[in-house]
Design an enzyme around this catalytic site. Sequence first.
Site, short mmCIF file in Angstrom:
data_model
loop_
_atom_site.label_atom_id
_atom_site.label_comp_id
_atom_site.label_asym_id
_atom_site.label_seq_id
_atom_site.Cartn_x
_atom_site.Cartn_y
_atom_site.Cartn_z
N ASP A 21 -0.34 5.10 1.13
CA ASP A 21 -0.63 6.02 2.22
C ASP A 21 -0.59 5.33 3.58
OD1 ASP A 21 -1.10 8.50 0.85
OD2 ASP A 21 -2.96 7.63 0.09
N ASP B 112 0.86 -1.17 0.00
CA ASP B 112 0.00 0.00 0.00
C ASP B 112 0.91 1.24 0.00
OD1 ASP B 112 -2.30 1.71 0.50
OD2 ASP B 112 -1.63 1.79 2.58
#
Length: 279
Positions: free
Chosen positions: A44, A42
């Site tokens: 953020d 991922d």
Amino acid sequence: MNCFGSPPDKDALPARSRRPANNMAANTATPPSDRRFLIFFDFDETIVDESSDDVVVQAAPGQNLPNWLKDTYRPGHYNEYMQRVLAYLGEKGVTESAIRSVIEKIPASPGMLALFQFLRHRPPQDFEVVLVSDANTFFIESWLRRVGARQLFVRIFTNPATFDKDGRLVLRPFHSHSCPRCPDNMCKQVVVRDYVLRRTQERGRPFQRVFYVGDGANDFCPSLILGPRDIAFARRDYPMHRLITEIHEARPGEFKAVTVPWTSGEDVVERLRKHAEEK
């Protein structure tokens, strides 16, 4: 700053990672077929230590958004909301360089640059590295290029964002799907499942293990399809970790992957090194 030198409320609107036609930024060449492991990241609050959608507000006049704009947010439709945010920045004359500047300043999560360095210096047959994020191409590409990590990723799956002729950053949804857990513009489980299936077919065999490094509720969904040899690296005490803990308690045995909580990328390095040294 270069990562390969010396590293220089769930329903609350600002916390993107706490909310639950295909486009991708990608290296064009097909990845080599001899790699043993596949690892997804991922972006953020996993690679970077903040939400890039929150940080871009620093480029707005007064570093704040008007209440009328904030009030347009609807749960499950965050991409549409960010389209309006970016349109507002454009209307206020915020430039491409101003947006890039605030995004490039986002700090990496603890130990993440060391994790990138570990992956970069492993033998080429070890890790195929992929990024899947509900941010957007401009934010991610800008940040990765700033730290010298872009070439580490063979594929980046995220929402497309490009500047139009008027200099405004235009955001679009990544795809549509029918998953009830995820925001309407992206289900990471669909992305991960399809990528693993396609690469298995191209390679003629599965990866030895699949790893997923994340933090948010929308990272929980793809971790549900990992198998018992795979590892879900969930950022400790973030939504992904809490959801995995809840499913273990409520329905033991349903979540198949090994869960490894992390507070630093060094925690991930330690576990990856162990598996990379297995014969």
